[in-house]
Scaffold this motif. Structure first.
Motif, mmCIF file in Angstrom:
data_model
loop_
_atom_site.group_PDB
_atom_site.id
_atom_site.type_symbol
_atom_site.label_atom_id
_atom_site.label_comp_id
_atom_site.label_asym_id
_atom_site.label_seq_id
_atom_site.Cartn_x
_atom_site.Cartn_y
_atom_site.Cartn_z
ATOM 1 N N LEU A 225 -1.720 -22.120 -0.663
ATOM 2 C CA LEU A 225 -0.508 -21.320 -0.799
ATOM 3 C C LEU A 225 -0.778 -19.939 -1.385
ATOM 4 N N LYS B 280 5.097 -29.094 -1.473
ATOM 5 C CA LYS B 280 4.496 -27.834 -1.924
ATOM 6 C C LYS B 280 4.335 -27.871 -3.444
ATOM 7 N N TRP B 281 3.096 -27.715 -3.891
ATOM 8 C CA TRP B 281 2.788 -27.655 -5.324
ATOM 9 C C TRP B 281 2.585 -26.185 -5.648
ATOM 10 N N ASN B 282 3.630 -25.547 -6.160
ATOM 11 C CA ASN B 282 3.698 -24.089 -6.181
ATOM 12 C C ASN B 282 2.974 -23.421 -7.342
ATOM 13 N N TYR C 293 -4.110 -30.632 3.651
ATOM 14 C CA TYR C 293 -3.623 -29.610 2.720
ATOM 15 C C TYR C 293 -3.606 -28.220 3.357
ATOM 16 N N PHE D 39 7.036 -26.958 7.228
ATOM 17 C CA PHE D 39 6.177 -25.907 6.692
ATOM 18 C C PHE D 39 4.934 -25.797 7.565
ATOM 19 N N ALA E 151 -0.154 -26.864 -0.469
ATOM 20 C CA ALA E 151 0.815 -27.777 0.116
ATOM 21 C C ALA E 151 0.093 -29.021 0.626
ATOM 22 N N VAL F 283 6.772 -31.848 3.991
ATOM 23 C CA VAL F 283 5.609 -31.327 3.270
ATOM 24 C C VAL F 283 5.937 -31.182 1.788
#
Length: 406
Positions: free
Chosen positions: A114, A85-87, A111, A77, A207, A83
């Motif tokens: 996003l 990803k905390w979406n 970080y 990413f 992320a 990576v």
């Protein structure tokens, strides 16, 4: 004015602002001293622990997500491998560490936002499931912004700042006091063995390329760096002056850090007596803890460079505002972490040096370099923390008096 400088930044400086809050205490509960839950008390309690510690990374593939946190491990990413990803910015995510030895550790996160926003990414932190001191529930990860286009102007020629846009890039941040009262990043006292760090209450999706525990940054003094310069045979730059206009900032850590115009003095460039010209950056909007402005510099040759600042600091009467100078993200020596801009209600030149006529020299390699200045309380931090705690305690005493006499 421009002929006097080696490197010139046209700046207005404002000291970081800090507010003190008074918590409401129930009538049947004895108030707790601020120092008992404050970071300063926590650090004093553990100040004998080892600070020379090794870096240890969390395994992003073994995180524990709860409370509806939508996290996904991706192989690649934005130029990074493996990576997380905390979406959805919901729930909480716990990271595990195997600490090699007991000591004091910074927490650093690499970080990438996003989403697009005009505010920083806020979050809270638990260590082994606990908030070990106040402040861990108020941490910010700044975004980056830049000018979107050229300077704008109205129908009669008055200039104003360009539109702003978010600049997306990986950043690494050592977690610190969002209020700015503590000048340095937080240190966590951890024993040898297994520990967890939990992130929760996030304000935006982002992320994570890495989260690590590491030693506090150690910066040598200028005297030590100067000896290194001499040992390596570095020479002073003798070429033409290089000028950076403050309004030509490359990146800003806050959306409101825009360039402005001053028509009150002919000592700032560019100047026009009839119409406003964009000619500086800073002022009231450069006041938040950690607010950082960066400039690009094309260095013509390897060498030692002196830096001067064209600035105005008319906000803190008989006081100073402080900034941290970084070159390509690094503090060159300890004195660069406490640059003071004393009160003056007119534009003036500040030579960055130990004493007048003896400027500090900074080694710069040929090519594109980045210079940045960050808002920080620096040497005033201890006074600010002490004052905050004393005010809190006085408030608690007053409330107890009211409870008894009321």
């Amino acid at each position: 004015m421009k002929k006097l400088l080696s490197l010139v930044l046209a700046l207005i400086i404002l000291m970081v602002s800090a507010s003190v809050c008074f918590a409401e205490v129930k009538a049947d509960v004895k108030s707790t001293s601020a120092s008992e839950t404050d970071y300063s008390f926590y650090l004093e309690k553990h100040n004998k622990l080892e600070t020379n510690v090794d870096t240890v990374f969390a395994d992003l593939e073994t995180v524990i997500a709860k409370g509806g946190a939508n996290v996904k491990q991706v192989s690649k990413f934005e130029g990074k491998d493996s990576v997380l990803k905390w979406n959805n910015a919901e729930g909480k995510v716990t990271f595990s560490f195997k600490v090699p030895k007991t000591g004091l550790y910074n927490v650093a996160i690499e970080y990438f936002p996003l989403d697009t926003d005009t505010e920083a990414i806020d979050l809270s932190l638990l260590v082994d499931g606990k908030e070990v001191f106040k402040g861990l529930n108020n941490i910010s990860l700044p975004r980056l912004y830049m000018d979107d286009g050229d300077i704008r102007a109205d129908g009669i020629g008055n200039q104003f700042a360009p539109e702003q846009k978010e600049y997306f890039a990986w950043q690494e941040k050592r977690l610190c006091d969002a209020e700015g009262l503590n000048a340095k990043p937080y240190l966590l006292a951890l024993t040898k063995g297994e520990h967890t760090v939990t992130i929760y209450d996030t304000s935006a999706p982002f992320a994570i390329a890495s989260i690590k525990l590491c030693a506090e940054e150690k910066v040598p003094t200028y005297a030590e760096v100067l000896k290194e310069y001499e040992a390596k045979g570095y020479k002073k730059y003798e070429g033409n002056q290089i000028t950076i206009q403050g309004e030509d900032a490359y990146l800003k850590s806050a959306f409101n850090l825009i360039s402005q115009s001053d028509a009150t003095s002919a000592n700032v460039y560019p100047y026009n007596a009839e119409v406003a010209k964009v000619n500086y950056i800073g002022g009231n909007n450069w006041s938040g803890a950690g607010d950082t402005i960066s400039w690009k510099l094309d260095v013509p040759e390897d060498g030692l460079y002196a830096i001067n600042f064209a600035f105005q600091q008319s906000y803190i009467i008989n006081g100073s505002a402080y900034r941290i100078l970084r070159v390509d993200g690094e503090i060159p020596f300890a004195e660069a972490a406490e640059i003071d801009f004393k009160y003056c209600n007119a534009w003036k030149i500040k030579e960055f040096g130990e004493k007048e006529g003896e400027p500090y020299l900074i080694y710069l390699k040929k090519g594109e370099r980045t210079l940045s200045l960050e808002v920080n309380l620096c040497c005033l931090s201890n006074f600010a923390v002490t004052l905050k705690n004393q005010i809190y305690d006085l408030g608690a005493i007053y409330r107890e008096i009211v409870m008894i006499t009321g």
